[in-house]
Design a protein around this motif. Structure first.
Motif, PDB file in Angstrom:
ATOM      1  N   UNK A  52       0.834  -1.205   0.000  1.00  0.00           N
ATOM      2  CA  UNK A  52       0.000   0.000   0.000  1.00  0.00           C
ATOM      3  C   UNK A  52       0.868   1.254   0.000  1.00  0.00           C
ATOM      4  N   UNK A  53       0.396   2.289  -0.686  1.00  0.00           N
ATOM      5  CA  UNK A  53       1.127   3.556  -0.728  1.00  0.00           C
ATOM      6  C   UNK A  53       1.206   4.165   0.671  1.00  0.00           C
ATOM      7  N   UNK A  54       0.113   4.053   1.423  1.00  0.00           N
ATOM      8  CA  UNK A  54       0.080   4.624   2.769  1.00  0.00           C
ATOM      9  C   UNK A  54       1.166   4.054   3.657  1.00  0.00           C
ATOM     10  N   UNK A  55       1.411   2.759   3.554  1.00  0.00           N
ATOM     11  CA  UNK A  55       2.457   2.136   4.366  1.00  0.00           C
ATOM     12  C   UNK A  55       3.823   2.706   4.001  1.00  0.00           C
ATOM     13  N   UNK A  56       4.086   2.871   2.711  1.00  0.00           N
ATOM     14  CA  UNK A  56       5.364   3.436   2.282  1.00  0.00           C
ATOM     15  C   UNK A  56       5.526   4.867   2.777  1.00  0.00           C
ATOM     16  N   UNK A  57       4.470   5.664   2.658  1.00  0.00           N
ATOM     17  CA  UNK A  57       4.546   7.062   3.099  1.00  0.00           C
ATOM     18  C   UNK A  57       4.862   7.156   4.587  1.00  0.00           C
ATOM     19  N   UNK A  58       4.245   6.275   5.368  1.00  0.00           N
ATOM     20  CA  UNK A  58       4.518   6.259   6.806  1.00  0.00           C
ATOM     21  C   UNK A  58       5.949   5.838   7.094  1.00  0.00           C
ATOM     22  N   UNK A  59       6.431   4.817   6.374  1.00  0.00           N
ATOM     23  CA  UNK A  59       7.792   4.318   6.588  1.00  0.00           C
ATOM     24  C   UNK A  59       8.842   5.357   6.209  1.00  0.00           C
ATOM     25  N   UNK A  60       8.536   6.192   5.201  1.00  0.00           N
ATOM     26  CA  UNK A  60       9.506   7.183   4.713  1.00  0.00           C
ATOM     27  C   UNK A  60       9.387   8.525   5.428  1.00  0.00           C
ATOM     28  N   UNK A  61       8.527   8.611   6.419  1.00  0.00           N
ATOM     29  CA  UNK A  61       8.233   9.914   7.031  1.00  0.00           C
ATOM     30  C   UNK A  61       9.442  10.540   7.718  1.00  0.00           C
ATOM     31  N   UNK A  62      10.444   9.731   8.082  1.00  0.00           N
ATOM     32  CA  UNK A  62      11.624  10.281   8.750  1.00  0.00           C
ATOM     33  C   UNK A  62      12.605  10.921   7.765  1.00  0.00           C
ATOM     34  N   UNK A  63      12.447  10.617   6.477  1.00  0.00           N
ATOM     35  CA  UNK A  63      13.316  11.242   5.479  1.00  0.00           C
ATOM     36  C   UNK A  63      12.946  12.720   5.350  1.00  0.00           C
ATOM     37  N   UNK A  64      13.947  13.558   5.177  1.00  0.00           N
ATOM     38  CA  UNK A  64      13.757  15.008   5.159  1.00  0.00           C
ATOM     39  C   UNK A  64      13.547  15.503   3.732  1.00  0.00           C
ATOM     40  N   UNK A  65      12.460  16.262   3.489  1.00  0.00           N
ATOM     41  CA  UNK A  65      12.182  16.803   2.154  1.00  0.00           C
ATOM     42  C   UNK A  65      12.947  18.119   1.974  1.00  0.00           C
ATOM     43  N   UNK A  66      13.999  18.100   1.153  1.00  0.00           N
ATOM     44  CA  UNK A  66      14.851  19.283   0.963  1.00  0.00           C
ATOM     45  C   UNK A  66      15.102  19.613  -0.511  1.00  0.00           C
TER      46      UNK A  66
END
Length: 471
Positions: free
Chosen positions: A12-26
């Motif tokens: 699921x896309x939602x699971x990936x988004x949650x797992x990647x939440x610690x990555x910093x958007x820069x």
């Protein structure tokens, strides 16, 4: 549940988004263009045009680069649609796991691990050749042969190649902020030097060198386009950068807009530079004399412009360096994504709290790439780099069709035009270029894919977080 249904479970896309939440958007659009140009305008432009002109296409090598760039651009639109719909790490691997199922996603990811790691190692050996033969030689420093080549070439280790990988690993480990600053500066220098070569070389073009434009000895099936097709398939080595751009979606600001800008901006610049560079090169020197590793520097020497060689060498070093940064960045994020999902060791999916990077994935990538670069010759590395890229291109292009049919994945950003015709055409062209690759490349990659299947059924399916959540 049967094994068939288990291996085709979709993430699921939602699971990936949650797992990647610690990555910093820069990363913004310009940062992505810089990363894309850094990857696409590297060894491909400084080494490949000469070899492909001499061996497969003659002056028509410019057409081969145009075909490769245009197909990559169309496939880039498919990547942009996926990145807009699901801005997650892992690129083609993660996209494939969502729309096709875990086994297909794994095989795409397994293919791209080989591509990324070998691309960095190949770039490192190319960097070492330029650096040792030009910079160190000009300073009167001659490394012993044992430190210039690996065991397969009569030495012990290519120490320069190993050192440059360690330097880039340090930059990557400090996070996306430092990586993009280094990349942005280096890309500007590289582009300026390429433009200088094109403008300067244009004054030394001999139109007789363009005749015949596509020599008869290179004609072959299908339809007399065998030579151009083989050249185009070979230079896809330069265009794996599009997958690396999509791999950074989880660290991109407003990915729905910026990923497509980054990809299309890279395509436009790449088409112009590759075609212009190739046309000037084969116009300066007859194609039969260009089967050398430093064709631009050689061309300047032939027309009596030796004083410009150092500038081209600097451009080549910057070009190869930026390509390595982007490939290293994308490869480490792919290893992180596979670890995040349990298909590789969970340690690979850990994010460093200080710099917000997958440090263990970076360490593994560093070790593997340094070993290949230090011990294996460039020719052996380069022979395996294209097939996995084209395989991912085909899967992602076809994947736009099931993506559009998914009601649970909303996409109010970029969508690929001329649906469904353009995705199908892009996928079929990718498959065509796979067929046109040398037989040894196809056999070697086939063996790698078999190893990947064994790895999945022995380790991956047992430790997969997707399988564990659905027991």
């Amino acid at each position: 549940m049967g094994i068939g249904k288990r291996i085709f479970r979709k993430e699921s896309v939602g699971h990936y988004l949650q797992a990647d939440s610690k990555l910093k958007r820069t990363l913004n659009a310009w940062d992505l263009v810089a990363l894309g140009i850094g990857a696409v305008i590297g060894t491909g432009i400084f080494i490949l045009p000469g070899h492909e002109a001499a061996q497969h296409a003659g002056p028509a090598v410019a057409v081969a680069f145009l075909l490769a760039a245009l197909l990559s651009g169309v496939v880039g639109m498919a990547y942009a649609e996926f990145s807009s719909a699901m801005p997650i790490a892992g690129s083609a691997y993660s996209f494939g796991s969502v729309v096709y199922g875990e086994i297909v996603g794994w095989m795409i990811g397994w293919s791209l691990i080989l591509e990324y790691f070998l691309a960095v190692s190949a770039e490192a050996t190319g960097f070492a050749a330029y650096f040792n033969n030009n910079i160190l030689a000009a300073m009167g420093i001659n490394l012993p042969k044992a430190l210039q080549n690996g065991p397969m070439e009569g030495g012990v280790i290519n120490i320069t190649a190993v050192i440059i990988i360690l330097i880039i690993a340090f930059i990557i480990a400090k996070g996306a902020d430092l990586s993009k600053k280094v990349e942005n500066v280096a890309v500007i220098v590289k582009l300026a030097i390429i433009i200088v070569f094109v403008i300067l070389g244009a004054f030394y073009i001999k139109t007789s060198n363009y005749v015949p434009f596509y020599p008869k000895q290179f004609h072959g099936s299908p339809f007399g386009l065998g030579g151009i097709s083989t050249a185009a398939a070979t230079v896809f080595f330069a265009f794996i950068g599009f997958d690396a751009l999509a791999a950074n979606s989880a660290e991109t600001i407003d990915p729905k807009k910026n990923v497509v800008r980054g990809i299309l901006g890279t395509v436009i610049i790449a088409v112009v530079l590759y075609v212009a560079f190739s046309l000037v090169l084969v116009g300066m020197v007859h194609y039969t004399d260009l089967n050398v590793d430093d064709p631009a520097a050689y061309a300047l020497h032939v027309v009596g412009l030796d004083s410009w060689n150092k500038l081209i060498t600097i451009g080549a070093l910057f070009g190869i360096f930026t390509a390595m940064v982007t490939m290293f960045f994308g490869g480490s994020r792919l290893v992180y994504a596979l670890g995040r999902d349990g298909l590789l060791s969970e340690k690979m999916g850990k994010i460093d709290d200080k710099y917000k990077v997958p440090r263990n994935a970076v360490i593994v990538a560093t070790v593997v790439q340094a070993i290949f670069a230090g011990l294996v010759p460039l020719e052996q590395l380069a022979s395996l780099i294209n097939a996995g890229t084209l395989l991912a291109f085909a899967c992602i292009s076809f994947g736009v069709i099931p993506l559009r049919r998914r009601k649970d994945i909303k996409n109010n950003g970029f969508k690929m035009p001329l649906y469904p015709y353009l995705p199908v055409i892009a996928a079929l062209m990718s498959i065509y270029f796979i067929v046109m690759l040398p037989d040894m490349t196809k056999i070697s990659v086939g063996i790698w894919l078999v190893i990947g299947l064994v790895t999945y059924f022995v380790y991956g399916i047992k430790h997969s977080k997707l399988q564990q959540r659905n027991k």
